[in-house]
Enzyme design. Structure first.
Site, PDB file in Angstrom:
ATOM      1  CG  PHE A 141      -5.216   0.747   0.669  1.00  0.00           C
ATOM      2  CD1 PHE A 141      -5.041   2.036   1.156  1.00  0.00           C
ATOM      3  CD2 PHE A 141      -4.741   0.456  -0.604  1.00  0.00           C
ATOM      4  CE1 PHE A 141      -4.400   3.010   0.399  1.00  0.00           C
ATOM      5  CE2 PHE A 141      -4.101   1.425  -1.372  1.00  0.00           C
ATOM      6  CZ  PHE A 141      -3.932   2.700  -0.862  1.00  0.00           C
ATOM      7  CG  ASP A 226      -9.102  -4.439  -4.221  1.00  0.00           C
ATOM      8  OD1 ASP A 226      -8.253  -4.933  -4.986  1.00  0.00           O
ATOM      9  OD2 ASP A 226      -8.977  -3.299  -3.716  1.00  0.00           O
ATOM     10  CE  LYS A 255      -0.243  -2.781  -4.667  1.00  0.00           C
ATOM     11  NZ  LYS A 255      -1.507  -2.324  -4.109  1.00  0.00           N
TER      12      LYS A 255
HETATM   13  C1  PLP Z   1      -2.479  -1.134  -4.062  1.00  0.00           C
HETATM   14  C2  PLP Z   1      -3.916  -1.408  -3.893  1.00  0.00           C
HETATM   15  C3  PLP Z   1      -4.895  -0.606  -4.494  1.00  0.00           C
HETATM   16  C4  PLP Z   1      -4.565   0.653  -5.255  1.00  0.00           C
HETATM   17  O1  PLP Z   1      -3.788   0.411  -6.378  1.00  0.00           O
HETATM   18  P1  PLP Z   1      -2.980   1.644  -7.063  1.00  0.00           P
HETATM   19  O2  PLP Z   1      -2.384   1.040  -8.283  1.00  0.00           O
HETATM   20  O3  PLP Z   1      -1.957   2.085  -6.050  1.00  0.00           O
HETATM   21  O4  PLP Z   1      -3.957   2.707  -7.347  1.00  0.00           O
HETATM   22  C5  PLP Z   1      -6.215  -0.981  -4.359  1.00  0.00           C
HETATM   23  N1  PLP Z   1      -6.560  -2.078  -3.671  1.00  0.00           N
HETATM   24  C6  PLP Z   1      -5.649  -2.879  -3.084  1.00  0.00           C
HETATM   25  C7  PLP Z   1      -6.090  -4.099  -2.366  1.00  0.00           C
HETATM   26  C8  PLP Z   1      -4.298  -2.558  -3.153  1.00  0.00           C
HETATM   27  O5  PLP Z   1      -3.394  -3.325  -2.530  1.00  0.00           O
END
Ligand code: PLP
Length: 402
Positions: A141, A226, A255
């Site tokens: 994701f 990520d 986050k």
């Molecule tokens: C939440 C998340 C995203 C996206 O972040 P947003 O601030 O919602 O756009 C991307 N990668 C990972 C691993 C995430 O947990």
């Protein structure tokens, strides 16, 4: 009609229905607790989806933001400002990367990472035949914007929005052969979450990650990690890749980076920073504005002062032990995965959405992931007592489920 009901109904009247929200209206938070408009208390093991690491109402955090609001909230990126220098310095010091770009969200950090990777290959290979393919992982994701969606390995999210960005191939997480098989001379980057979050809490295998790193080094492919969910202390290191002794070429974060102020970032190592995005290639009006940067800067300072990362490292084994005991006790709980305060337990054949909803009834916020996983991503300041309280509440719910 209750106060909550009225707010929920009016919200649904005006706000586009893209979420099936839980029927709770939160009003305020204190420490690791949230309170709804009816005054009901909740123990929070969701932290606004792994965001509010410091706990609610942290006075030093609030004071720093208030002071910055009084000083200057926004200038645009046409000018310099002190909070940008300070926040950038701290990101670089803690990530070991070379240069950082601040965004407004995680998805935008991914967008920037993709652009940086493509530009790197474009400069290296020339405009005729740049390597433009990105290998991403199944069940990953990376966010909801079109670029981020294109590298998110979940066809359910992608299907209605095709055609997506081209040049993306998917491989299996923790299956090095599948990654290797996807690599061609057109590959510019391999993108993965160090610990898959939304997909169901899957940490990378050390052998997998080091093989991918080695492959990237051999072929001058950029490794993008990520760390949006698993970074910022959540796993008991500043960044999850620290557990593996591995540095990416590009790292994304968001986050907990601003602990609730919308801010993300992508950071490049020296090699990538030297030969990728240049003036005119990328920008954002808000990204890294003084308020966002003050939040980032304060978060790093408070993490240091409050020894947050050490606290996670010390306390997480207790959370693991208590969750393991649950898995032993209930037949339908079939396993636990995770690192630090990023934990999941697998609930086989029981709808996790119902468990999450029932937990709210007991005054406990937990999340789900990957369809059959209960996800625990609490504020990083939780204590053993909070863990005991969470387990007691959860056991009440699980007792009803059986
Ligand atoms: C939440 C998340 C995203 C996206 O972040 P947003 O601030 O919602 O756009 C991307 N990668 C990972 C691993 C995430 O947990």
């Amino acid at each position: 009609m209750s106060v909550s009901q009225q707010i929920m109904e009016e919200t649904e009247q005006y706000v586009l229905h893209t979420y099936n929200r839980f029927p709770v209206v939160f009003e305020r938070g204190s420490g690791v607790r949230l309170y709804d408009v009816e005054g009901k208390e909740y123990l929070d093991f969701g932290a606004g989806i792994a965001v509010f690491a410091l706990g609610y109402g942290n006075q030093a955090y609030n004071d720093a933001l208030k002071a910055q609001i009084d000083n200057l909230v926004h200038t645009s990126n046409l000018f310099y400002h002190t909070p940008l220098r300070d926040a950038a310095k701290k990101v670089i010091a803690h990530t070991g990367m070379s240069k950082v770009f601040f965004t407004n969200s995680g998805a935008e950090a991914i967008e920037g990472a993709i652009k940086a990777a493509r530009k790197y290959a474009f400069l290296r290979d020339g405009s005729d035949h740049p390597a433009d393919e990105i290998i991403a992982m199944n069940h990953s994701f990376h966010g909801r914007t079109v670029g981020a969606l294109s590298v998110t390995g979940n066809s359910h999210y992608q299907e209605p929005f095709r055609p997506l960005m081209g040049g993306v191939k998917f491989a299996d997480f923790n299956d090095f052969e599948s990654v290797k098989a996807a690599v061609t001379d057109k590959t510019c980057a391999i993108l993965l979450e160090t610990v898959q979050g939304e997909g169901g809490i899957y940490p990378a295998d050390p052998a997998f990650l080091s093989s991918v790193r080695k492959l990237c080094d051999e072929k001058d492919i950029l490794l993008i990690l990520d760390e949006i969910q698993c970074g910022m202390g959540r796993t008991g290191e500043w960044f999850a890749c620290d557990h593996y002794g591995i540095r990416p070429d590009i790292m994304t974060m968001a986050k907990a980076l601003g602990c609730g102020i919308p801010v993300g970032a992508f950071a490049l190592n020296e090699k990538t920073a030297a030969k990728s995005l240049a003036p005119g290639d990328h920008g954002t009006t808000y990204g890294g504005n003084p308020l966002a940067c003050a939040a980032v800067s304060t978060v790093f300072d408070l993490f240091e002062q409050e020894k947050i990362v050490e606290h996670v490292r010390e306390t997480a084994p207790y959370l693991e032990k208590r969750l393991d005991a649950l898995v032993q006790k209930y037949d339908f709980l079939t396993g636990r995965r995770g690192m630090g305060f990023m934990q999941g337990i697998v609930a086989e054949g029981k709808p996790v959405g119902d468990i999450v909803k029932a937990a709210l009834g007991e005054g406990l916020v937990i999340l789900s992931a990957g369809g059959n996983v209960l996800r625990f991503v609490p504020p990083l300041v939780i204590t053993k007592d909070d863990i005991d309280e969470m387990i007691a509440k959860l056991e009440k719910v699980l007792g009803q489920i059986v």
